[in-house]
Design a protein around this motif. Structure first.
Motif, PDB file in Angstrom:
ATOM      1  N   MET A 395      82.655  44.159  54.533  1.00 37.58           N
ATOM      2  CA  MET A 395      82.797  43.649  55.897  1.00 37.58           C
ATOM      3  C   MET A 395      81.470  43.153  56.456  1.00 37.58           C
ATOM      4  N   ILE A 396      80.402  43.870  56.155  1.00 34.18           N
ATOM      5  CA  ILE A 396      79.093  43.491  56.688  1.00 34.18           C
ATOM      6  C   ILE A 396      78.493  42.332  55.899  1.00 34.18           C
ATOM      7  N   ALA A 397      78.613  42.387  54.577  1.00 34.90           N
ATOM      8  CA  ALA A 397      78.043  41.324  53.743  1.00 34.90           C
ATOM      9  C   ALA A 397      78.693  39.984  54.026  1.00 34.90           C
ATOM     10  N   ASN A 398      79.976  39.986  54.357  1.00 37.63           N
ATOM     11  CA  ASN A 398      80.707  38.749  54.551  1.00 37.63           C
ATOM     12  C   ASN A 398      81.080  38.480  56.003  1.00 37.63           C
ATOM     13  N   GLY A 399      80.597  39.306  56.917  1.00 37.92           N
ATOM     14  CA  GLY A 399      80.936  39.141  58.322  1.00 37.92           C
ATOM     15  C   GLY A 399      80.233  37.950  58.960  1.00 37.92           C
ATOM     16  N   ALA A 400      80.822  37.456  60.033  1.00 37.14           N
ATOM     17  CA  ALA A 400      80.270  36.283  60.726  1.00 37.14           C
ATOM     18  C   ALA A 400      79.205  36.703  61.732  1.00 37.14           C
ATOM     19  N   PHE A 401      78.137  37.325  61.224  1.00 35.40           N
ATOM     20  CA  PHE A 401      77.057  37.774  62.101  1.00 35.40           C
ATOM     21  C   PHE A 401      76.032  36.664  62.294  1.00 35.40           C
ATOM     22  N   ILE A 402      75.411  36.661  63.453  1.00 35.28           N
ATOM     23  CA  ILE A 402      74.312  35.748  63.736  1.00 35.28           C
ATOM     24  C   ILE A 402      73.068  36.581  64.008  1.00 35.28           C
ATOM     25  N   GLY A 403      71.915  35.919  64.040  1.00 37.26           N
ATOM     26  CA  GLY A 403      70.681  36.604  64.393  1.00 37.26           C
ATOM     27  C   GLY A 403      70.181  37.558  63.337  1.00 37.26           C
ATOM     28  N   VAL A 404      70.577  37.366  62.074  1.00 41.82           N
ATOM     29  CA  VAL A 404      70.119  38.248  61.007  1.00 41.82           C
ATOM     30  C   VAL A 404      69.987  37.445  59.725  1.00 41.82           C
ATOM     31  N   ASP A 405      68.844  37.632  59.028  1.00 40.38           N
ATOM     32  CA  ASP A 405      68.670  36.945  57.752  1.00 40.38           C
ATOM     33  C   ASP A 405      69.358  37.750  56.658  1.00 40.38           C
ATOM     34  N   HIS A 406      69.330  37.244  55.431  1.00 37.48           N
ATOM     35  CA  HIS A 406      70.065  37.905  54.356  1.00 37.48           C
ATOM     36  C   HIS A 406      69.468  39.259  53.956  1.00 37.48           C
ATOM     37  N   PRO A 407      68.140  39.420  53.899  1.00 39.47           N
ATOM     38  CA  PRO A 407      67.616  40.773  53.667  1.00 39.47           C
ATOM     39  C   PRO A 407      68.036  41.751  54.769  1.00 39.47           C
ATOM     40  N   GLY A 408      68.039  41.292  56.023  1.00 39.37           N
ATOM     41  CA  GLY A 408      68.469  42.146  57.121  1.00 39.37           C
ATOM     42  C   GLY A 408      69.935  42.499  57.024  1.00 39.37           C
ATOM     43  N   ARG A 409      70.742  41.541  56.622  1.00 31.69           N
ATOM     44  CA  ARG A 409      72.174  41.797  56.423  1.00 31.69           C
ATOM     45  C   ARG A 409      72.358  42.838  55.316  1.00 31.69           C
ATOM     46  N   GLY A 410      71.542  42.727  54.262  1.00 27.33           N
ATOM     47  CA  GLY A 410      71.603  43.710  53.189  1.00 27.33           C
ATOM     48  C   GLY A 410      71.219  45.101  53.670  1.00 27.33           C
ATOM     49  N   TYR A 411      70.234  45.180  54.561  1.00 26.54           N
ATOM     50  CA  TYR A 411      69.835  46.475  55.140  1.00 26.54           C
ATOM     51  C   TYR A 411      70.992  47.098  55.916  1.00 26.54           C
ATOM     52  N   LEU A 412      71.691  46.282  56.713  1.00 22.33           N
ATOM     53  CA  LEU A 412      72.840  46.794  57.458  1.00 22.33           C
ATOM     54  C   LEU A 412      73.891  47.350  56.499  1.00 22.33           C
ATOM     55  N   ALA A 413      74.200  46.581  55.450  1.00 21.31           N
ATOM     56  CA  ALA A 413      75.230  47.003  54.505  1.00 21.31           C
ATOM     57  C   ALA A 413      74.825  48.271  53.758  1.00 21.31           C
ATOM     58  N   GLU A 427      71.793  52.114  40.244  1.00 17.73           N
ATOM     59  CA  GLU A 427      72.906  51.522  39.506  1.00 17.73           C
ATOM     60  C   GLU A 427      74.198  51.524  40.323  1.00 17.73           C
ATOM     61  N   GLN A 428      74.315  52.422  41.270  1.00 14.51           N
ATOM     62  CA  GLN A 428      75.534  52.543  42.075  1.00 14.51           C
ATOM     63  C   GLN A 428      75.529  51.669  43.316  1.00 14.51           C
ATOM     64  N   LEU A 429      74.405  51.059  43.630  1.00 19.64           N
ATOM     65  CA  LEU A 429      74.292  50.296  44.867  1.00 19.64           C
ATOM     66  C   LEU A 429      75.066  48.984  44.760  1.00 19.64           C
ATOM     67  N   PRO A 430      75.593  48.494  45.875  1.00 19.30           N
ATOM     68  CA  PRO A 430      76.268  47.187  45.865  1.00 19.30           C
ATOM     69  C   PRO A 430      75.274  46.082  45.538  1.00 19.30           C
ATOM     70  N   VAL A 431      75.798  44.964  45.029  1.00 20.82           N
ATOM     71  CA  VAL A 431      74.937  43.901  44.515  1.00 20.82           C
ATOM     72  C   VAL A 431      74.022  43.319  45.592  1.00 20.82           C
ATOM     73  N   ILE A 432      74.403  43.438  46.855  1.00 28.17           N
ATOM     74  CA  ILE A 432      73.583  42.875  47.932  1.00 28.17           C
ATOM     75  C   ILE A 432      72.216  43.544  48.014  1.00 28.17           C
ATOM     76  N   HIS A 433      72.046  44.705  47.384  1.00 31.45           N
ATOM     77  CA  HIS A 433      70.751  45.398  47.447  1.00 31.45           C
ATOM     78  C   HIS A 433      69.650  44.560  46.814  1.00 31.45           C
ATOM     79  N   ARG A 434      70.035  43.595  45.957  1.00 33.19           N
ATOM     80  CA  ARG A 434      69.026  42.720  45.323  1.00 33.19           C
ATOM     81  C   ARG A 434      68.262  41.892  46.345  1.00 33.19           C
ATOM     82  N   LEU A 435      68.824  41.704  47.518  1.00 28.33           N
ATOM     83  CA  LEU A 435      68.174  40.889  48.549  1.00 28.33           C
ATOM     84  C   LEU A 435      67.273  41.696  49.473  1.00 28.33           C
ATOM     85  N   VAL A 436      67.292  43.020  49.338  1.00 32.16           N
ATOM     86  CA  VAL A 436      66.625  43.886  50.312  1.00 32.16           C
ATOM     87  C   VAL A 436      65.275  44.349  49.780  1.00 32.16           C
ATOM     88  N   PRO A 437      64.189  44.116  50.517  1.00 33.43           N
ATOM     89  CA  PRO A 437      62.873  44.582  50.075  1.00 33.43           C
ATOM     90  C   PRO A 437      62.789  46.106  50.094  1.00 33.43           C
TER      91      PRO A 437
END
Length: 513
Positions: A395-413, A427-437
């Protein structure tokens, strides 16, 4: 519990539970050089949510550069679409329907006759934007949907390209150029290389592009979004959200050069681009190549929002414009899907105190991301317990959020994933973790652990966690529970507190006071 089989149960379709109250729905019709589009929004707000979105490729700008007129068949297609759009707006109960027209209508010798026909269908209020007005609206769309944007906005439509500098909420002087995709494809006789030369000549003296050096270039428009979609596919990017997709300028330049010099039918991955967008893809690449070459921006940042959203943003009162679009959108989802929206709002200040006790420093942007995550913390509670983390991430990775970049979206998720799944291995983390510093990954684990503690204390109900405190006392992290809530203390609470403290290499204890 009431059910539809219960004679006392009555479904109130006039106030659906999945919708938010407010002034709306409201509609915007955008009459462009290539497409005519209707978007119906749920209501007037800082983060407007589309209820319905439809476009028709009318091609009003076809042949305009040669004949100077809108073609009869294009007019017929556009007016038929507008009659349908008006009906859709009426049956949705739209309280407002604005109509905006851009380059093709303002440039055509028979534009006024078309305007009269549009007014007969949609009523008064059609606004034909000048080039500078179009640039301003696109820039306001970026202002409304990015966190403190700074750079140059470029909006490439079918008939024109608009450029304008933006610095947080200050706008420069807009410029317009006859470099729309349809117009370029016709004037260059279908040659993308020739189109690049035309663009280079037109943009050489652009004052707007001079302001782009070393800053972001915000790319608005369907052709550029299609180009970025192809780039996403070729780089196996782990997210499919276009808004705030960012490409380093050097990489984008080489990618555009390749597209310009290739046969569109032979481009790798071209099947991922809609058939309607493919013919104009090389011309979008040709213009962007010259934008990068002349303007020398640091990165290309895609914006899914532009003219229509800028128009809505301009109509908002200043106090609403000043609100944070991300927090507004997260708050709406909290209201719609949480067991207790008030509890979600209590989490923000409470986790701020927890981070302070743990000695975790935050930037202003990190703090707002944490508050947004708290608002989203309970949106998956209706899912099966084994899949709440997975559903929240989706829901968070694909939600229509504004005001957040992709690393920030990954942090939320990741924060909400850890809130449900605990401190999982890499190994258990969702694939979006690749975008998060790494910095944000660590904070996501801390926030998830703090949320687990809070929800165990409160059972997701409001009014509890504000009566507790987490503070540092000497070498320990101490959870203080008031005496009237002493029964909440127990093994599970102490375990969750230990897990939180361990992440910060601290000892912990509970004190009933």
């Amino acid at each position: 519990m009431a059910a539809e089989s219960d004679p006392d149960f009555e479904l109130n379709e006039e106030a659906p539970l999945g919708r938010l109250p407010g002034f709306g729905p409201i509609g915007v019709i955008d009459i462009g050089s290539n497409s005519v589009r209707l978007v119906l929004y749920e209501r007037s707000s800082r983060a407007p949510t589309p209820l319905y979105n439809e476009k028709v490729l009318a091609g009003l700008g076809k042949g305009l550069s040669e004949s100077g007129r809108l073609r009869d068949d294009s007019i017929e297609t556009a007016l038929a679409a507008l009659r349908r759009f008006r009906q859709l707006a009426d049956q949705s109960g739209a309280s407002k329907l604005d109509v905006i027209a851009t380059a093709a209508v303002r440039d055509a010798s028979n534009g006024q006759a078309f305007i009269n026909a549009v007014t007969g269908i949609c009523g008064d209020g059609l606004q034909v934007l000048s080039g500078k007005e179009e640039a301003k609206m696109a820039a306001l769309g970026v202002v409304s949907s990015f966190w403190r944007p700074s750079g140059v906005v470029g909006d490439m439509g079918g008939g024109s390209l608009e450029l304008i500098e933006v610095d947080i909420d200050r706008l420069g002087e807009g410029e317009t150029f006859p470099l729309g995709g349809l117009r370029l494809s016709e004037s260059s006789k279908g040659s993308a290389r020739k189109a690049g030369k035309v663009a280079a000549e037109a943009l050489a003296a652009s004052k707007g592009l001079q302001a782009a050096q070393g800053r972001a270039f915000y790319a608005v428009g369907g052709t550029w979004r299609a180009l970025a979609h192809l780039h996403m596919h070729l780089t196996d990017y782990p997210l499919r959200i276009m808004h705030h997709y960012t490409i380093p300028a050097d990489e984008a330049f080489e990618f555009c050069r390749k597209i310009v010099r290739s046969d569109p039918a032979q481009i790798e991955g071209i099947d991922t681009v809609s058939r309607s967008r493919r013919p104009l893809l090389p011309f979008g690449a040709a213009v962007l190549e010259q934008v990068i070459k002349i303007g020398r921006p640091s990165e290309i940042v895609l914006s899914a929002l532009g003219l229509r959203e800028g128009h809505l943003y301009e109509s908002l009162p200043p106090e609403i414009q000043a609100e944070d679009g991300l927090l507004d959108a997260a708050g709406e989802l909290c209201d719609l899907r949480s067991r207790s929206p008030r509890h979600g709002r209590e989490l923000g200040p409470w986790t701020g105190e927890v981070f302070q006790a743990l000695g975790v420093d935050e930037t202003q942007e990190e703090a707002r991301l944490r508050v947004a995550a708290c608002l989203l913390a309970d949106i998956a509670w209706r899912a099966h317990p084994d899949y709440r983390g997975e559903q929240a991430v989706a829901m968070i990775a694909n939600g229509a959020f504004i005001g957040v970049d992709h690393p920030g979206r990954g942090y939320l998720a990741l924060s909400i994933f850890h809130r449900y799944a605990g401190s999982s291995s890499e190994e258990q983390l969702p694939v979006i973790h690749r975008l998060v510093p790494s910095r944000l990954k660590y904070r996501a684990r801390l926030l998830g652990a703090a949320m687990r503690l809070a929800y165990t204390l409160s059972a997701s109900m409001p009014g509890v966690i504000p009566r507790t405190t987490v503070v540092r006392e000497g070498e320990r992290i101490v959870l203080h529970i008031p005496r009237e809530l002493a029964a909440l203390d127990g093994e599970v609470i102490r375990r969750r507190l230990d897990q939180l403290a361990d992440l910060a290499d601290q000892a912990s204890t509970v004190v009933v006071s």
